[in-house]
Motif scaffolding. Structure first.
Motif, short mmCIF file in Angstrom:
data_model
loop_
_atom_site.label_atom_id
_atom_site.label_comp_id
_atom_site.label_asym_id
_atom_site.label_seq_id
_atom_site.Cartn_x
_atom_site.Cartn_y
_atom_site.Cartn_z
N ASP A 94 0.95 -1.06 -0.33
CA ASP A 94 -0.20 -0.17 -0.11
C ASP A 94 0.98 1.19 0.17
OD1 ASP A 94 -2.60 -1.11 0.45
OD2 ASP A 94 -2.16 -1.47 2.00
N ILE A 95 1.78 1.19 -1.17
CA ILE A 95 2.60 1.94 -0.91
C ILE A 95 2.53 3.61 -1.80
CG2 ILE A 95 4.56 2.88 -1.70
CD1 ILE A 95 5.82 0.47 -1.54
N THR A 96 2.08 4.91 -0.51
CA THR A 96 1.30 5.85 -2.11
C THR A 96 2.90 6.99 -2.10
OG1 THR A 96 0.94 7.22 -0.21
CG2 THR A 96 -1.04 5.34 -1.69
N ARG A 97 2.25 8.12 -2.71
CA ARG A 97 3.91 9.35 -2.36
C ARG A 97 4.21 9.20 -1.08
NH1 ARG A 97 0.19 11.79 -6.30
NH2 ARG A 97 -0.89 12.71 -4.76
N THR A 98 3.20 9.62 0.24
CA THR A 98 3.53 9.75 1.53
C THR A 98 3.22 9.18 2.31
OG1 THR A 98 1.29 10.83 1.90
CG2 THR A 98 2.34 12.80 0.88
N GLU A 99 2.80 7.54 2.44
CA GLU A 99 2.68 6.80 3.28
C GLU A 99 2.89 4.84 2.65
OE1 GLU A 99 -1.62 6.54 4.22
OE2 GLU A 99 -1.32 8.42 5.28
N ALA A 100 3.71 4.15 3.22
CA ALA A 100 3.42 2.85 3.22
C ALA A 100 3.25 2.16 4.46
CB ALA A 100 4.77 3.06 2.68
N THR A 101 2.87 0.30 4.09
CA THR A 101 2.76 -0.07 5.60
C THR A 101 4.12 -1.37 5.55
OG1 THR A 101 -0.17 -0.29 5.52
CG2 THR A 101 1.41 -2.22 6.11
N ILE A 102 4.31 -1.26 6.59
CA ILE A 102 5.41 -2.00 6.84
C ILE A 102 5.06 -3.30 7.66
CG2 ILE A 102 7.74 -0.90 5.75
CD1 ILE A 102 8.35 -0.55 9.14
N SER A 103 5.77 -4.58 7.18
CA SER A 103 5.24 -5.76 7.77
C SER A 103 6.44 -7.00 7.60
CB SER A 103 4.73 -6.47 7.52
OG SER A 103 3.45 -5.83 7.24
N GLY A 104 6.03 -8.14 9.60
CA GLY A 104 7.39 -8.45 9.74
C GLY A 104 6.47 -9.87 10.75
N MET A 105 7.50 -11.14 10.75
CA MET A 105 7.29 -11.65 11.46
C MET A 105 7.99 -12.56 12.25
SD MET A 105 6.61 -14.83 8.49
CE MET A 105 5.75 -15.96 9.65
N LEU A 130 17.97 -9.71 18.17
CA LEU A 130 17.82 -9.68 17.08
C LEU A 130 17.07 -8.98 15.73
CD1 LEU A 130 15.65 -13.63 18.42
CD2 LEU A 130 18.89 -12.93 17.98
N SER A 131 17.22 -9.57 14.52
CA SER A 131 16.92 -8.17 13.43
C SER A 131 16.94 -9.21 11.99
CB SER A 131 18.44 -8.01 12.35
OG SER A 131 18.31 -6.61 13.84
N GLY A 132 16.26 -8.64 11.27
CA GLY A 132 15.62 -9.37 10.17
C GLY A 132 16.57 -9.08 9.07
N GLU A 133 15.71 -9.36 7.90
CA GLU A 133 15.99 -8.80 6.50
C GLU A 133 15.70 -7.62 6.26
OE1 GLU A 133 14.18 -11.59 6.58
OE2 GLU A 133 15.00 -13.23 5.55
N PRO A 134 16.71 -6.67 6.28
CA PRO A 134 16.56 -5.44 6.27
C PRO A 134 16.63 -5.41 4.27
CG PRO A 134 19.21 -5.83 5.31
CD PRO A 134 18.27 -6.75 6.35
N LEU A 135 14.93 -4.67 3.96
CA LEU A 135 14.42 -4.40 2.93
C LEU A 135 14.10 -2.51 2.61
CD1 LEU A 135 12.04 -7.06 3.04
CD2 LEU A 135 14.09 -7.74 1.81
N SER A 136 13.33 -2.59 1.18
CA SER A 136 13.74 -1.14 1.44
C SER A 136 12.35 -1.01 0.25
CB SER A 136 15.11 -0.36 0.42
OG SER A 136 14.99 -1.16 -1.09
N PHE A 137 11.56 0.02 0.43
CA PHE A 137 10.10 1.12 -0.54
C PHE A 137 10.99 2.10 -1.31
CE2 PHE A 137 9.37 2.01 3.11
CZ PHE A 137 8.53 3.13 3.18
N THR A 138 9.74 2.19 -1.91
CA THR A 138 10.18 3.70 -2.70
C THR A 138 8.90 4.21 -2.85
OG1 THR A 138 12.00 3.46 -4.05
CG2 THR A 138 11.45 5.23 -4.52
N THR A 139 8.81 5.12 -2.07
CA THR A 139 7.52 6.25 -2.47
C THR A 139 7.05 6.81 -3.62
OG1 THR A 139 8.51 8.56 -1.61
CG2 THR A 139 7.15 6.07 0.03
N LEU A 140 5.46 7.26 -3.92
CA LEU A 140 5.80 7.53 -5.41
C LEU A 140 5.57 8.72 -5.59
CD1 LEU A 140 1.77 5.82 -5.59
CD2 LEU A 140 3.75 5.20 -6.44
#
Length: 555
Positions: free
Chosen positions: A46-57, A119-129
């Motif tokens: 749900d990535i927009t110009r100003t928002e995004a949802t990040i998740s993990g488990m 503990l850390s999960g894998e680092p990821l990235s995203f780019t806003t619109l």
């Protein structure tokens, strides 16, 4: 020897078995009591110009306690921002990042711990619109006149950046120059702010009646300009209002250009004041440059609200109020709103050029106006159940009562035989010189002939009462004939009349009020001839009210 060999073989096998067993026991005792949690960072959604949802488990075995979980994130790989500890559902967590920067890459990862280790999960990235050009909504006409239009348009999305300018561009569909000039296109810039309904409003003036224009709304931000879908609109001969109080805005600088106007939509006190201004009269009673002569507001609706339409009066729902068009000397013809229920006294006072009034079906109460010296015709909707028009005269629906006789009506007029009553002020200021009323007339209202130009009136025997001021200020009245059965003359019946001959057929002198023959002008009783039945002069001479006449003659 064979025996010893077999024994040695047994010992070797035994020791080998024990060694294996010892090794197995040793390996089993080295297994930890529980497995370490395993964290997974999931792809952003749900990535927009100003928002995004990040998740993990977080995965753990049954014996391992679930650690506290949070996210680290930021615009570089150091991920300097950290969220609060998140609630998890079966080890799954998510959060909505807000107030992000458009077109920017963000790094993030899931972390967890119980206070001793992280503990850390894998680092990821995203780019806003990225930010874009604006997105335009529709443009629509809100109000209009033959020479102007008010449009509303919306900006559905600002593209993520501030709008630097917006407005409308207008061209004639036939390709001709705008407003008789040399420009093919005009641009009207928006200077106001968006209204509560999400629309920007813009007035486009200097248009031509009955002409088709193409109107295109536009908006610009730092990423560029966008033009919305064009609207094709043809001006008409009518003014259309969407909300009350808008007439002066729609008309704008064209206020003195109108000689004829048709209006649809709500009209409050502000709009009615503008109409008066257009018809030549300011709120303070001074003359304006208005030239409006013909008004058709049959498609409009008078509503309460706004300011006063004159110096002190406010509009009411569906009421043509006292003095509403008073002294609008340019006004010649008017069609009233179809929802009007009441026309109050002197609504058209001293409208000296007014020739015609059209009364709608809804009206159930009318009081005449004075000073309409040119009024020739009062027409009434056939659907009206209270009133009717006969030869331009306002009458009751059953044809028995005359309620308003047009002042400007000239020549001969034959009163309908159905007439049994004449309303108060019905012939006020009228121009006819002689009235002969049919038998059956039983009632005349007060001041029925007030200030009229009548010279002679013949009343039937069926009329028993002359009301107060019935001929008051009839400065040309010379002759009045009363019937056999007249019984009572009220106060000031002939006030201001130069009466020369009064004919009365009643054998017994009618009762007179204390001021029946009182007048503000010359005392007519000194010169007027009182005509009475043969042999009855002595009765009239003996009556204290009638003996004021110097000249009593028998016929």
């Amino acid at each position: 020897m064979n025996h010893n060999l077999n024994l040695n073989m047994f010992h070797r096998l035994y020791f080998a078995f024990m060694a294996v067993l010892t090794l197995m026991c040793s390996c089993s005792s080295d297994r930890p009591d529980s497995l370490e949690p395993h964290l997974h960072t999931l792809q952003a959604t749900d990535i927009t110009r100003t928002e995004a949802t990040i998740s993990g488990m977080c995965q753990t075995d049954k014996a391992t306690q679930m650690p506290q979980l949070w996210f680290r994130y930021g615009t570089d790989e150091s991920m300097s921002e950290r969220s609060d500890v998140l609630d998890n559902v079966d080890g799954s967590v998510s959060m909505r990042l807000r107030n992000l920067t458009a077109g920017t890459t963000y790094y993030y990862m899931l972390q967890g711990g119980n206070g001793t280790a992280v503990l850390s999960g894998e680092p990821l990235s995203f780019t806003t619109l990225p930010n874009l050009q604006p997105t335009m909504g529709e443009v629509k006409v809100l109000s209009s006149s033959p020479m102007s239009v008010i449009v509303g348009y919306s900006i559905a999305d600002d593209g993520g950046d501030d709008i630097t300018e917006s407005g409308c561009r207008v061209v004639r569909q036939d390709g001709a120059d705008m407003d008789g000039g040399s420009e093919k296109q005009i641009t009207i810039m928006q200077t106001g702010s968006v209204s509560a309904d999400g629309l920007f409003r813009l007035r486009i003036g200097n248009l031509q009646p009955n002409t088709t224009y193409v109107i295109s709304a536009f908006a610009r931000n730092r990423n560029g300009e966008v033009v919305g879908e064009p609207l094709s609109y043809t001006t008409s001969s009518a003014v259309t209002l969407d909300t009350p109080g808008m007439l002066s805005v729609v008309i704008g600088d064209d206020i003195y250009k109108y000689t004829t106007i048709t209006i649809a939509g709500p009209l409050n006190g502000d709009d009615l004041r503008t109409l008066r201004h257009m018809a030549g009269l300011g709120i303070d009673g001074s003359a304006t440059d208005g030239r409006l002569a013909d008004i058709d507001i049959s498609g409009a609706r008078i509503v309460a609200g706004g300011g006063t339409y004159d110096a002190s009066r406010y509009s009411e729902d569906n009421v043509v109020g006292v003095g509403l068009f008073a002294s609008c000397v340019n006004l010649k013809n008017i069609n009233l709103p179809m929802d009007v229920v009441r026309i109050e006294k002197d609504a058209f006072l001293n409208c000296s050029s007014l020739r015609s009034i059209v009364i709608p079906a809804s009206v159930n109460d009318i009081v005449p106006s004075a000073g309409c010296t040119s009024l020739e015709n009062i027409s009434v909707s056939e659907a009206n159940t209270a009133f009717a028009s006969r030869d331009g005269v306002l009458m009751s629906r059953d044809g028995k009562s005359i309620l308003w006789f047009p002042m400007g009506k000239r020549g001969e007029y034959s009163l309908p035989a159905t007439i049994t009553a004449v309303g108060a002020y019905a012939f006020r200021d009228c121009s006819l010189e002689k009235f002969v009323f049919p038998a059956g007339l039983a009632k005349i209202g007060e001041c029925a002939f007030y200030n009229s130009k009548v010279k002679e009136v013949v009343l039937p025997s069926t009329l028993k009462l002359l009301p107060t001021g019935v001929f008051q200020k009839c400065a040309s009245l010379k002759t009045v004939r009363l019937g056999d059965d007249v019984e009572l003359l009220s106060d000031r019946v002939f006030d201001g009349c130069p009466l020369a001959d009064l004919y009365i057929s009643a054998p017994t002198p009618p009762v007179c009020s204390p001021n029946t023959f009182t007048t503000t002008g010359t005392d007519f009783t000194k010169t007027c001839r009182l005509h009475v039945p043969m042999g009855k002069k002595k009765f009239y001479r003996a009556n204290s009210k009638w003996n004021v006449f110097d000249n009593i003659v028998e016929e």
